[in-house]
Motif scaffolding. Structure first.
Motif, PDB file in Angstrom:
ATOM      1  N   GLU A  81      -5.226   5.676  -5.610  1.00 29.73           N
ATOM      2  CA  GLU A  81      -5.208   6.035  -4.324  1.00 29.73           C
ATOM      3  C   GLU A  81      -5.577   4.892  -3.112  1.00 29.73           C
ATOM      4  OE1 GLU A  81      -7.679   9.315  -2.920  1.00 29.73           O
ATOM      5  OE2 GLU A  81      -6.812  10.588  -4.419  1.00 29.73           O
ATOM      6  N   LEU A  82      -6.301   3.796  -3.757  1.00 31.49           N
ATOM      7  CA  LEU A  82      -6.448   2.642  -2.789  1.00 31.49           C
ATOM      8  C   LEU A  82      -4.949   1.843  -2.842  1.00 31.49           C
ATOM      9  CD1 LEU A  82      -8.106   0.424  -1.585  1.00 31.49           C
ATOM     10  CD2 LEU A  82      -8.441  -0.649  -3.648  1.00 31.49           C
ATOM     11  N   HIS A  83      -4.213   1.828  -3.831  1.00 28.50           N
ATOM     12  CA  HIS A  83      -2.806   1.365  -3.765  1.00 28.50           C
ATOM     13  C   HIS A  83      -2.087   1.931  -2.752  1.00 28.50           C
ATOM     14  CE1 HIS A  83      -2.903  -1.030  -7.904  1.00 28.50           C
ATOM     15  NE2 HIS A  83      -3.671  -1.563  -6.889  1.00 28.50           N
ATOM     16  N   ALA A  84      -2.170   3.509  -2.721  1.00 29.07           N
ATOM     17  CA  ALA A  84      -1.422   4.162  -1.570  1.00 29.07           C
ATOM     18  C   ALA A  84      -1.867   4.091  -0.354  1.00 29.07           C
ATOM     19  CB  ALA A  84      -1.502   5.795  -1.927  1.00 29.07           C
ATOM     20  N   ILE A  85      -3.167   3.907  -0.207  1.00 25.64           N
ATOM     21  CA  ILE A  85      -3.609   3.301   1.096  1.00 25.64           C
ATOM     22  C   ILE A  85      -2.957   2.024   1.687  1.00 25.64           C
ATOM     23  CG2 ILE A  85      -5.451   2.660   2.421  1.00 25.64           C
ATOM     24  CD1 ILE A  85      -7.030   4.719   0.747  1.00 25.64           C
ATOM     25  N   GLU A  86      -2.941   0.950   0.807  1.00 27.98           N
ATOM     26  CA  GLU A  86      -2.625  -0.532   0.871  1.00 27.98           C
ATOM     27  C   GLU A  86      -0.988  -0.406   1.263  1.00 27.98           C
ATOM     28  OE1 GLU A  86      -3.826  -2.723  -2.438  1.00 27.98           O
ATOM     29  OE2 GLU A  86      -5.864  -2.655  -1.798  1.00 27.98           O
ATOM     30  N   LEU A  91       3.658  -0.703   5.140  1.00 32.60           N
ATOM     31  CA  LEU A  91       4.590  -0.050   5.930  1.00 32.60           C
ATOM     32  C   LEU A  91       4.689  -0.241   7.349  1.00 32.60           C
ATOM     33  CD1 LEU A  91       5.139   3.222   3.866  1.00 32.60           C
ATOM     34  CD2 LEU A  91       6.390   1.051   3.606  1.00 32.60           C
ATOM     35  N   VAL A  92       3.298  -0.256   7.895  1.00 29.17           N
ATOM     36  CA  VAL A  92       2.998  -0.556   9.378  1.00 29.17           C
ATOM     37  C   VAL A  92       2.800  -1.895   9.633  1.00 29.17           C
ATOM     38  CG1 VAL A  92       1.019  -0.309  11.098  1.00 29.17           C
ATOM     39  CG2 VAL A  92       1.543   1.739   9.377  1.00 29.17           C
ATOM     40  N   ASP A  93       2.384  -2.887   8.642  1.00 26.56           N
ATOM     41  CA  ASP A  93       2.334  -4.295   9.109  1.00 26.56           C
ATOM     42  C   ASP A  93       3.629  -5.024   8.878  1.00 26.56           C
ATOM     43  OD1 ASP A  93      -0.257  -3.601   9.895  1.00 26.56           O
ATOM     44  OD2 ASP A  93      -1.232  -4.087   7.959  1.00 26.56           O
ATOM     45  N   SER A  94       4.235  -4.639   7.924  1.00 28.84           N
ATOM     46  CA  SER A  94       5.501  -5.444   7.566  1.00 28.84           C
ATOM     47  C   SER A  94       7.009  -4.941   8.050  1.00 28.84           C
ATOM     48  CB  SER A  94       5.526  -5.304   6.025  1.00 28.84           C
ATOM     49  OG  SER A  94       4.472  -5.883   5.538  1.00 28.84           O
ATOM     50  N   ILE A 179       6.715 -10.397   6.038  1.00 29.29           N
ATOM     51  CA  ILE A 179       7.440 -10.081   4.640  1.00 29.29           C
ATOM     52  C   ILE A 179       6.474 -10.012   3.600  1.00 29.29           C
ATOM     53  CG2 ILE A 179       9.350 -10.864   3.218  1.00 29.29           C
ATOM     54  CD1 ILE A 179      10.709 -12.381   5.272  1.00 29.29           C
ATOM     55  N   ALA A 180       6.287  -8.792   3.087  1.00 27.69           N
ATOM     56  CA  ALA A 180       5.323  -8.469   2.197  1.00 27.69           C
ATOM     57  C   ALA A 180       5.972  -8.634   0.804  1.00 27.69           C
ATOM     58  CB  ALA A 180       4.726  -7.090   2.077  1.00 27.69           C
ATOM     59  N   LYS A 181       5.080  -8.547  -0.332  1.00 28.44           N
ATOM     60  CA  LYS A 181       5.696  -9.065  -1.621  1.00 28.44           C
ATOM     61  C   LYS A 181       4.801  -8.278  -2.523  1.00 28.44           C
ATOM     62  CE  LYS A 181       7.408 -12.815  -4.870  1.00 28.44           C
ATOM     63  NZ  LYS A 181       7.349 -14.192  -4.842  1.00 28.44           N
ATOM     64  N   GLU A 182       5.217  -7.303  -3.395  1.00 21.71           N
ATOM     65  CA  GLU A 182       4.428  -6.438  -4.058  1.00 21.71           C
ATOM     66  C   GLU A 182       5.164  -6.401  -5.443  1.00 21.71           C
ATOM     67  OE1 GLU A 182       1.705  -5.562  -3.803  1.00 21.71           O
ATOM     68  OE2 GLU A 182       1.231  -5.593  -1.428  1.00 21.71           O
ATOM     69  N   GLY A 183       4.399  -6.026  -6.767  1.00 19.87           N
ATOM     70  CA  GLY A 183       4.631  -5.799  -7.965  1.00 19.87           C
ATOM     71  C   GLY A 183       4.811  -4.159  -8.318  1.00 19.87           C
ATOM     72  N   LEU A 184       5.564  -3.832  -9.378  1.00 19.18           N
ATOM     73  CA  LEU A 184       5.920  -2.493  -9.599  1.00 19.18           C
ATOM     74  C   LEU A 184       4.547  -1.785  -9.740  1.00 19.18           C
ATOM     75  CD1 LEU A 184       8.746  -2.991 -12.264  1.00 19.18           C
ATOM     76  CD2 LEU A 184       8.791  -2.413  -9.873  1.00 19.18           C
ATOM     77  N   GLU A 185       3.601  -2.349 -10.491  1.00 19.38           N
ATOM     78  CA  GLU A 185       2.386  -1.388 -10.615  1.00 19.38           C
ATOM     79  C   GLU A 185       1.822  -0.894  -9.457  1.00 19.38           C
ATOM     80  OE1 GLU A 185      -2.130  -1.925 -12.503  1.00 19.38           O
ATOM     81  OE2 GLU A 185      -1.365  -3.526 -11.688  1.00 19.38           O
ATOM     82  N   LYS A 186       1.521  -1.479  -8.222  1.00 18.70           N
ATOM     83  CA  LYS A 186       1.041  -1.057  -7.094  1.00 18.70           C
ATOM     84  C   LYS A 186       2.003  -0.064  -6.433  1.00 18.70           C
ATOM     85  CE  LYS A 186      -1.537  -3.395  -4.152  1.00 18.70           C
ATOM     86  NZ  LYS A 186      -1.811  -4.374  -3.233  1.00 18.70           N
ATOM     87  N   LEU A 187       3.588  -0.347  -6.516  1.00 19.74           N
ATOM     88  CA  LEU A 187       4.527   0.592  -6.042  1.00 19.74           C
ATOM     89  C   LEU A 187       4.549   1.931  -6.772  1.00 19.74           C
ATOM     90  CD1 LEU A 187       7.372  -1.907  -5.378  1.00 19.74           C
ATOM     91  CD2 LEU A 187       5.627  -1.222  -3.878  1.00 19.74           C
ATOM     92  N   LEU A 188       4.278   1.784  -8.048  1.00 15.12           N
ATOM     93  CA  LEU A 188       4.419   3.106  -8.713  1.00 15.12           C
ATOM     94  C   LEU A 188       2.956   3.998  -8.499  1.00 15.12           C
ATOM     95  CD1 LEU A 188       4.951   5.015 -10.764  1.00 15.12           C
ATOM     96  CD2 LEU A 188       4.168   3.501 -12.741  1.00 15.12           C
ATOM     97  N   ASN A 189       1.914   3.163  -8.583  1.00 11.16           N
ATOM     98  CA  ASN A 189       0.688   3.913  -8.131  1.00 11.16           C
ATOM     99  C   ASN A 189       0.646   4.522  -6.899  1.00 11.16           C
ATOM    100  OD1 ASN A 189      -0.541   3.151 -10.606  1.00 11.16           O
ATOM    101  ND2 ASN A 189      -1.706   1.235  -9.706  1.00 11.16           N
ATOM    102  N   SER A 195       2.232   7.961  -1.405  1.00  8.63           N
ATOM    103  CA  SER A 195       2.285   7.302  -0.241  1.00  8.63           C
ATOM    104  C   SER A 195       3.607   7.399   0.532  1.00  8.63           C
ATOM    105  CB  SER A 195       2.369   5.545  -0.651  1.00  8.63           C
ATOM    106  OG  SER A 195       3.654   5.513  -1.310  1.00  8.63           O
ATOM    107  N   GLU A 196       3.981   6.825   1.722  1.00  8.09           N
ATOM    108  CA  GLU A 196       5.110   7.134   2.519  1.00  8.09           C
ATOM    109  C   GLU A 196       6.131   6.293   2.161  1.00  8.09           C
ATOM    110  OE1 GLU A 196       3.648   7.181   6.498  1.00  8.09           O
ATOM    111  OE2 GLU A 196       2.352   8.776   6.127  1.00  8.09           O
ATOM    112  N   LEU A 197       5.956   5.643   0.849  1.00  6.58           N
ATOM    113  CA  LEU A 197       7.035   4.578   0.671  1.00  6.58           C
ATOM    114  C   LEU A 197       8.436   5.217   0.483  1.00  6.58           C
ATOM    115  CD1 LEU A 197       7.701   1.557   0.238  1.00  6.58           C
ATOM    116  CD2 LEU A 197       7.150   1.848  -2.217  1.00  6.58           C
ATOM    117  N   ALA A 198       8.596   6.230  -0.159  1.00  2.00           N
ATOM    118  CA  ALA A 198       9.851   6.830  -0.501  1.00  2.00           C
ATOM    119  C   ALA A 198      10.700   7.596   0.656  1.00  2.00           C
ATOM    120  CB  ALA A 198       9.647   8.049  -1.567  1.00  2.00           C
ATOM    121  N   GLU A 199       9.806   7.775   1.703  1.00  2.16           N
ATOM    122  CA  GLU A 199      10.410   8.155   3.046  1.00  2.16           C
ATOM    123  C   GLU A 199      10.665   7.154   4.058  1.00  2.16           C
ATOM    124  OE1 GLU A 199       7.373   9.852   1.798  1.00  2.16           O
ATOM    125  OE2 GLU A 199       8.906  10.911   0.299  1.00  2.16           O
ATOM    126  N   SER A 200      10.467   5.941   3.798  1.00  2.00           N
ATOM    127  CA  SER A 200      10.011   4.968   4.565  1.00  2.00           C
ATOM    128  C   SER A 200      11.758   4.038   5.026  1.00  2.00           C
ATOM    129  CB  SER A 200       9.237   3.607   4.465  1.00  2.00           C
ATOM    130  OG  SER A 200       9.452   2.644   5.194  1.00  2.00           O
TER     131      SER A 200
END
Length: 320
Positions: A81-86, A91-94, A179-189, A195-200
């Motif tokens: 849930e924390l990763h979803a919030i982050e 998505l807003v900041d980057s 420009i953000a940089k993230e690994g697969l773990e946080k993206l999957l979580n 999270s709204e990632l898949a609709e962004s």
């Protein structure tokens, strides 16, 4: 979960107790296990067989509604849930994001759970709660600062050599571009926790050369379709089970997709601590790969890109 509803026959749903389900024949278990849902919220469910070390068979779900009576908060779920919030904040900041396929989990699952349990004990004291909150905020702030400063310089330089569309992006990478940089773990979580990632519309770079709109890149297994010229995507969801020969992963989200792992089975199991077939059941997974039809066009195949283990991440279920 002690019960699950089987929707194999939509006109005749059947509620199984885990005790009844485990007594079915192996053939029936394999047939019904991808049609299970939570009896309380109808979230997609899975079945895990009893383990060799004595853990009982169980039903579980990675898709419970937050208010579902079967939903049991845990350290790992709180982290998701924390990763979803982050990620939603990202998505807003980057202005763009780069996927760092080489980034490894910050700590092993065992260490994570132990650490979170210790935090829960400290959580009985108000001062400790405030300290934990400050650490979380500091970590998030530190990451944001790092992403918007040092990464900007290095990633802008990398993007400067891109093909036409990427080159255009690089030219716009001024000090104001984030420009953000993230690994697969946080993206999957984050995807697992809604999270709204898949609709962004965020631009996402999978390497120095290619970029995608997030909404076109992240695809749940249930929505997977063969792509033109074998163009890759980031496919994600949960695993229902692995076949007896341990050559194929079968997503819980659909019966129409198979993930071949015959060439990487052993290193994959070692990398993610998947010691027995049971460990795959209910696991969350994300992988960069291509989708295509089998020869008979009866099943869609999702092949890990170059069988590169850096391009896949698996998170085991915490259910018993």
């Amino acid at each position: 979960m002690l019960d699950a509803i089987c929707l194999f026959d939509d006109s005749n749903p059947v509620t199984y107790s885990v005790f009844k389900f485990q007594k079915l024949s192996d053939l029936d278990i394999e047939k019904y296990r991808q049609a299970l849902v939570c009896p309380a919220c109808a979230g997609k469910a899975y079945y895990r067989k009893a383990s060799k070390d004595g853990k009982a068979a169980c039903f579980g779900s990675r898709y419970h509604n937050a208010d579902c009576r079967e939903f049991k908060p845990s350290a790992a779920k709180e982290r998701e849930e924390l990763h979803a919030i982050e990620v939603n904040q990202l998505l807003v900041d980057s202005d763009a994001m780069i996927i760092d396929f080489s980034r490894q989990p910050s700590q092993s699952k065992a260490r994570l759970i132990k650490s979170e349990l210790a935090k829960n004990e400290l959580g009985k004291h108000e001062s400790a709660n405030e300290d934990i909150s400050q650490k979380a905020k500091s970590a998030s702030a530190s990451q944001s600062v790092s992403q918007s400063t040092s990464q900007l310089t290095s990633e802008s330089a990398a993007l400067s050599g891109h093909e036409a569309n990427a080159r255009s992006d690089a030219q716009q990478a001024t000090p104001s571009k984030r420009i953000a940089k993230e690994g697969l773990e946080k993206l999957l979580n984050s995807l697992m926790r809604g999270s709204e990632l898949a609709e962004s519309d965020l631009w996402v770079y999978t390497d120095d050369k290619y970029r995608w709109r997030a909404k076109n890149l992240f695809v749940n297994f249930a929505d997977a379709e063969p792509t033109e010229n074998g163009s890759p995507r980031m496919y994600w969801g949960t695993v229902s089970h692995i076949d007896k020969e341990q050559l194929w992963l079968n997503p819980a989200d659909t019966k129409e997709v198979g993930i071949p792992i015959d060439k990487i089975a052993e290193p994959l199991k070692q990398r993610f601590g998947l010691n027995e077939r049971r460990d795959f059941e209910g696991a969350a997974i994300i992988l960069f790969g291509k989708c295509f039809w089998n020869k008979a066009k009866t099943r869609k195949i999702i092949q890990l890109w170059n069988n590169d283990l850096n391009r896949v991440f698996i998170s085991k279920s915490e259910e018993n």
